[in-house]
Design an enzyme around this catalytic site. Structure first.
Site, PDB file in Angstrom:
ATOM      1  N   ASP A 247     -11.008   2.863   3.950  1.00 25.19           N
ATOM      2  CA  ASP A 247     -11.374   1.456   3.748  1.00 25.19           C
ATOM      3  C   ASP A 247     -12.888   1.271   3.646  1.00 25.19           C
ATOM      4  O   ASP A 247     -13.354   0.180   3.336  1.00 25.19           O
ATOM      5  CB  ASP A 247     -10.852   0.602   4.923  1.00 25.19           C
TER       6      ASP A 247
ATOM      7  N   LYS B 120       0.841  -1.201   0.000  1.00 24.26           N
ATOM      8  CA  LYS B 120       0.000   0.000   0.000  1.00 24.26           C
ATOM      9  C   LYS B 120       0.879   1.255   0.000  1.00 24.26           C
ATOM     10  O   LYS B 120       0.623   2.213  -0.734  1.00 24.26           O
ATOM     11  CB  LYS B 120      -0.943  -0.009   1.218  1.00 24.26           C
TER      12      LYS B 120
ATOM     13  N   GLN C 296      -4.665  -1.419   9.491  1.00 27.01           N
ATOM     14  CA  GLN C 296      -4.538  -2.736   8.860  1.00 27.01           C
ATOM     15  C   GLN C 296      -5.143  -3.816   9.760  1.00 27.01           C
ATOM     16  O   GLN C 296      -4.793  -3.926  10.927  1.00 27.01           O
ATOM     17  CB  GLN C 296      -3.047  -3.030   8.570  1.00 27.01           C
TER      18      GLN C 296
END
Ligand code: NAD
Length: 283
Positions: A120, A53, A97
Site C-alpha cells: 500500500d 482485491k 485493510q
C-alpha cells in the site's frame, strides 16, 4: 462535454498485462506471487474492498492469503500475525485493510510491515522516499490517478493542480506526485477559506473529501480535468464528491464514480504486489 476517464477499462488492461507478467514470474521463480490481506472487523465497505482485491488477485494469478479477524481482536494478535507474515519468505506483500477498529493503533500496526512488503506504500520509509522523489512503493490511489492522467497524453508540466483533501492516503501523496510532474500544486482542506476561488483556477482538480456531490460546476474552470476520488454511499447508490451530471459539461476529462479511480486503485495494488515480488527476487 467531457471525455470519460474510464478507470474500469484502463484497469482491465493493466490487470491483463499483469496476468502475463505473473505467469512469467511463476515460470521463472517456481512460485506464485503471494499477497497477505488482513481484515479486522466487519466494516461493510472494507469487506467489499477486500473481496474485490482478492478477486483481482485471483484473475491475475496472484495467490492471496486472507486473514479475517474478529472486531475485538487484541492488538498483540494483529502484531503477531504481521510479524509472522513479515518473516515468511513466501509472502511478497502485506495489506492491512483500513480503517482498523478504534481500539487498535493503526500507526503502530502499519509500522510493523517491512517496507519491501508494503504493497500500500503506507510505511514511513516508502512515504519518506516518495517525498524525496526516490524509488519507492507508491500509494495505490494516487498512483492510479497518475496512471489515468498519463493515459490521456496531456502535458502536466506547468499546470495548476488543485487538490481538495489532505489525507495521508490520497491528498498528500497525490500532491507530491503532481509536484514531481512539475505541476503547481495547491492543497485545500476543511479550513481553506473561499474554496471556490481556488478550485476555479484548477487545470487539474482532484477531489478527495468524502462529501457526496460537493463540487458543483460553478467551482470548476472550463476545460479542467476533474478526478473524483470520493466514494459515498447514498440512498440512490454510490456517488463521488463531484456533481458529475453538471460538471461533465464543463470539464475536458472527468472520472465517473463508480468505474473511475476505484478500479485503478486495485490495479495499482496488484502492480505493487508484482514489483515487490520482483524486488524480493533481486530483480
Ligand atoms: P479523509 O476522509 O481522511 O479526509 C477528508 C479530507 O477532506 C480532509 O483532508 C478534509 O480536510 C477535507 N475536507 C472535508 N470537508 C471539506 C470541505 N468542506 N472543504 C475542503 N476540504 C474538506 O479523506 P480520504 O481518506 O482521502 O477519503 C476521501 C474520499 O475518497 C472518501 O470518500 C473515500 O471513501 C474516498 N477514497 C476513495 C478511494 C478510491 O480508491 N477511489 C481511495 C481512498 C479514499
Amino acid at each position: 462535454m467531457a471525455e470519460l476517464l474510464d478507470g474500469k477499462l484502463l484497469s482491465t488492461k493493466i490487470k491483463e498485462d499483469l496476468k502475463l507478467k505473473a505467469a512469467e514470474f511463476e515460470a521463472k521463480y517456481c512460485r506464485k506471487i503471494t499477497l497477505a490481506v488482513i481484515l479486522v472487523g466487519e466494516n461493510p465497505a472494507s469487506c467489499v474492498y477486500v473481496k474485490n482485491k482478492i478477486k483481482a488477485a485471483e484473475f491475475i494469478g496472484i495467490k492471496s492469503l486472507s486473514f479475517s479477524l474478529p472486531e475485538n481482536t487484541e492488538e498483540k494478535d494483529v502484531e503477531d500475525l504481521i510479524n509472522n507474515l513479515a518473516r515468511d519468505k513466501s509472502v511478497d506483500g502485506i495489506l492491512v485493510q483500513l480503517p482498523l477498529p478504534k481500539h487498535l493503533d493503526e500507526e503502530k500496526i502499519l509500522a510493523l510491515i517491512p517496507p519491501e512488503k508494503d504493497v500500500d506504500g503506507f510505511t514511513a520509509e516508502n512515504v519518506g522516499n516518495a517525498t524525496l522523489f526516490k524509488d519507492c512503493v507508491n500509494s495505490c490511489t494516487p498512483a492510479g490517478i497518475m496512471y489515468m492522467l498519463k493515459s490521456i497524453n496531456v502535458p502536466l508540466s506547468g499546470k495548476h493542480a488543485v487538490i481538495i483533501g489532505r489525507s495521508n492516503i490520497v491528498g498528500k501523496p497525490i500532491a507530491l506526485m503532481l509536484l514531481k510532474e512539475n505541476c503547481t500544486v495547491t492543497v485545500c482542506h476543511s479550513k481553506t477559506v473561499d474554496l471556490k476561488s481556488i478550485t476555479k483556477q484548477a487545470d487539474i482538480l482532484v477531489v478527495a473529501m468524502g462529501k457526496a456531490k460537493f463540487v458543483t460546476s460553478d467551482m470548476v474552470k472550463d476545460g479542467a480535468i476533474v478526478i473524483d476520488v470520493g466514494i459515498n454511499r447514498t440512498e440512490t447508490g454510490l456517488c463521488g464528491d463531484v456533481d458529475f451530471e453538471t460538471v461533465k459539461d464543463k470539464a475536458s476529462y472527468i472520472t465517473p464514480v463508480p468505474g473511475g479511480v476505484g478500479p485503478m486503485t486495485i490495479a495499482m495494488l496488484m502492480y505493487n504486489a508484482y514489483t515487490c515480488a520482483l524486488r524480493r527476487e533481486n530483480v
